[in-house]
Write an enzyme that holds these catalytic residues in place. Structure first.
Site, PDB file in Angstrom:
ATOM      1  N   ARG A   1       0.842  -1.204   0.000  1.00 37.30           N
ATOM      2  CA  ARG A   1       0.000   0.000   0.000  1.00 37.30           C
ATOM      3  C   ARG A   1       0.876   1.253   0.000  1.00 37.30           C
ATOM      4  O   ARG A   1       0.605   2.214  -0.717  1.00 37.30           O
ATOM      5  CB  ARG A   1      -0.937  -0.023   1.202  1.00 37.30           C
ATOM      6  CG  ARG A   1      -1.670   1.262   1.584  1.00 37.30           C
ATOM      7  CD  ARG A   1      -2.281   1.985   0.427  1.00 37.30           C
ATOM      8  NE  ARG A   1      -2.869   3.248   0.801  1.00 37.30           N
ATOM      9  CZ  ARG A   1      -2.321   4.433   0.573  1.00 37.30           C
ATOM     10  NH1 ARG A   1      -1.112   4.529   0.054  1.00 37.30           N
ATOM     11  NH2 ARG A   1      -2.958   5.535   0.867  1.00 37.30           N
TER      12      ARG A   1
ATOM     13  N   HIS B   1       3.921   5.649  -5.394  1.00 35.99           N
ATOM     14  CA  HIS B   1       5.051   5.799  -6.312  1.00 35.99           C
ATOM     15  C   HIS B   1       4.829   5.061  -7.631  1.00 35.99           C
ATOM     16  O   HIS B   1       5.783   4.769  -8.348  1.00 35.99           O
ATOM     17  CB  HIS B   1       6.331   5.275  -5.657  1.00 35.99           C
ATOM     18  CG  HIS B   1       6.645   5.951  -4.369  1.00 35.99           C
ATOM     19  ND1 HIS B   1       7.098   7.251  -4.303  1.00 35.99           N
ATOM     20  CD2 HIS B   1       6.527   5.528  -3.092  1.00 35.99           C
ATOM     21  CE1 HIS B   1       7.261   7.591  -3.038  1.00 35.99           C
ATOM     22  NE2 HIS B   1       6.919   6.559  -2.290  1.00 35.99           N
TER      23      HIS B   1
END
Length: 133
Positions: free
Chosen positions: A91, A96
């Site tokens: 998570r 990113h």
């Protein structure tokens, strides 16, 4: 709203989110499906830890963060700690996923995540039914 009502609400929301993640993963993979599935996983994880938090509150315990909720859920025997800490790390990587390689890595782990989320949902539904008796 009582603690039990809050738990019911969170479990129902988690159930809807898990179904949506499962639907996304059932589609042939392309960039849009991948990104959609990752976003749906984020929603699922957030709802999962909030459902755990609600369950723990019914048990008289307090969790102020996802990590604390997972630790306490492990202590009461609701989840296995290792896989769920892995989901927490997954998570955390989702912020990113602008990095293509990272997005592919996260997406490749979503079927296992879905399996854990479905198992948690079943367990929470059973616990909720027990609490409502």
């Amino acid at each position: 709203m009582t603690r039990l009502e809050r738990l019911r609400f969170q479990v129902e929301a988690l159930g809807r989110a898990v179904a949506r993640l499962e639907a996304a993963l059932a589609h042939p993979k392309d960039e849009f499906v991948r990104d959609s599935a990752i976003q749906r996983f984020e929603f699922c994880f957030e709802l999962a830890w909030k459902a755990l938090k609600a369950y723990l509150e019914v048990q008289g315990l307090e969790a102020r963060s996802p990590r604390m909720a997972l630790r306490l859920a492990y202590e009461v025997g609701l989840v296995e700690e290792g896989p769920w800490l892995g989901l927490l790390e997954l998570r955390n990587l989702t912020s990113h996923t602008y990095d293509e390689a990272l997005a592919e890595r996260v997406y490749s782990e979503l079927p296992q995540a879905l399996s854990l989320l479905k198992a948690l949902l079943e367990r929470l539904e059973a616990e909720l039914a027990r609490e409502e008796r």
